[in-house]
Design a protein around this motif. Structure first.
Motif, short mmCIF file in Angstrom:
data_model
loop_
_atom_site.label_atom_id
_atom_site.label_comp_id
_atom_site.label_asym_id
_atom_site.label_seq_id
_atom_site.Cartn_x
_atom_site.Cartn_y
_atom_site.Cartn_z
N ALA A 56 48.57 98.98 49.52
CA ALA A 56 49.98 99.02 49.93
C ALA A 56 50.74 98.02 49.08
CB ALA A 56 50.09 98.68 51.41
N GLN A 109 44.59 98.79 52.07
CA GLN A 109 44.71 99.65 53.26
C GLN A 109 43.39 100.32 53.58
OE1 GLN A 109 48.02 102.38 52.83
NE2 GLN A 109 49.33 100.98 53.97
N ALA A 141 51.89 103.00 49.66
CA ALA A 141 50.44 103.14 49.52
C ALA A 141 50.12 104.02 48.32
CB ALA A 141 49.84 103.73 50.78
#
Length: 376
Positions: free
Chosen positions: A111, A105, A77
């Motif tokens: 991500a 995300q 992330a």
């Protein structure tokens, strides 16, 4: 007309045309008017192209080193910025990750399931051209891609060769619906194909100032009603009258009193067509900065059967391409006129030193369509 032995050979007539023509001067035109024009000067990049790094596709701009270790089973992330293809790369970003290689995300974080390499999906500054690099060369025909490149490089106007002004006078005395009706549309279409600007005129107006080249159609023979050669001789210079070309024997060449090139084209349609193709079209293409050669693709082919010609005359022979790659002659222009050209796949030019070709001879054919190309 002169006896056959006194006719000017085609090669000498072509040499005369080449010596009498040179490329016209240039003019500046906007990009919207430059399609299919001939570039008059080399064009160089004024700055790097692109002048900044740009995204090559829609995706997320990232710093590549920050994506190291990202994988399907270990998504990473990171904050990322969405960019569209062609957009400037954000400061510090050096790669674009495709949309399908990342998952949203939360706002501002993506991500990543695959690491990115530096420079991936980025069109880097100067990738197309560095400042000062040549983008196009003089003589280039400006097609869609070239115009796109010029727009990308920031050019709003381009120097192009001026289009030749071609004056066409129909001088022949023929029955209504015959050669006059076919020659005019045919020659105007050929002039436009070769980049010229056609304008009609009478024989009395033909040799006035203002044209780059004059085409007088018809009235070129020895008949009492044929006035084209005498009119040219009175108004300027009749340099050549009569060419060893079949069809096209009564073709003439000269200049107006103002120095413009004049071509006298026979009135019979097939003869008019080939006198134009070999001589007038060549001159117009040269004036406009184009390749003076015949504007057809060339292919080596073998003859399916014997082709007969006469020594001392250059002959145009219409041919058909067979499925096996061989070519065979069609009925002559003397027999069926323009129908020989319309029904053919192309033609061959038999030189005046040749009696023809035996079956199986490899010859150079000029083809109307590239799709008829079949290698031997």
């Amino acid at each position: 007309m002169q006896p056959q032995s006194d006719l000017c050979p085609v090669e000498r007539a072509i040499a005369w045309v080449d010596a009498a023509t040179c490329r016209l001067d240039c003019e500046q035109v906007g990009l919207s008017e430059a399609a299919s024009r001939i570039l008059a000067e080399n064009i160089f990049a004024r700055h790097s192209i692109p002048h900044i790094d740009r995204a090559a596709l829609d995706g997320f701009a990232v710093r590549a080193e920050e994506t190291l270790g990202a994988g399907v089973y270990s998504p990473l992330a990171l904050p990322a910025r969405y960019v569209e293809a062609g957009a400037a790369m954000p400061h510090g970003a050096d790669a674009v990750v495709p949309i399908d290689h990342a998952e949203l995300q939360d706002p501002g974080h993506i991500a990543f399931v695959e690491a990115a390499a530096a420079g991936a999906n980025v069109i880097c500054r100067g990738a197309v051209a560095e400042a000062g690099a040549q983008l196009l060369g003089a003589g280039a025909c400006l097609g869609p891609a070239a115009l796109g490149l010029m727009a990308e490089a920031g050019f709003a106007h381009l120097p192009v060769v001026r289009r030749p002004h071609v004056r066409i006078a129909i001088a022949g005395s023929v029955p209504a619906g015959s050669a006059e009706d076919s020659d005019g549309p045919m020659i105007r279409a050929a002039v436009e194909r070769d980049g010229g600007i056609a304008a009609a005129a009478s024989l009395e107006e033909a040799f006035a100032e203002g044209a780059d080249i004059v085409l007088v159609v018809g009235g070129t023979g020895p008949g009492r009603a044929d006035k084209a050669a005498a009119a040219l001789a009175a108004a300027g210079e009749l340099a050549i009258h009569g060419v060893a070309l079949q069809p096209g024997e009564t073709t003439g060449f000269g200049r107006t009193g103002f120095g413009a090139l004049v071509l006298l084209l026979p009135g019979m349609p097939a003869a008019c067509l080939w006198a134009y193709e070999l001589f007038a079209g060549r001159a117009i293409r040269c004036l406009g900065g184009r390749d003076p050669a015949l504007p057809y693709c060339r292919s080596r082919r073998r003859t399916a059967r014997k082709i007969v010609s006469a020594i001392g005359t250059t002959e145009i022979c219409a041919v058909r391409c067979r499925p096996d790659g061989l070519i065979e002659p069609l009925a002559s222009f003397a027999e069926i006129g323009l129908a020989a050209a319309v029904g053919a796949d192309g033609f061959i030019v038999i030189p005046d030193t040749n009696e023809g070709y035996p079956a199986g001879t490899s010859v150079e054919a000029y083809l109307y369509k590239a799709s008829t190309e079949v290698p031997l």
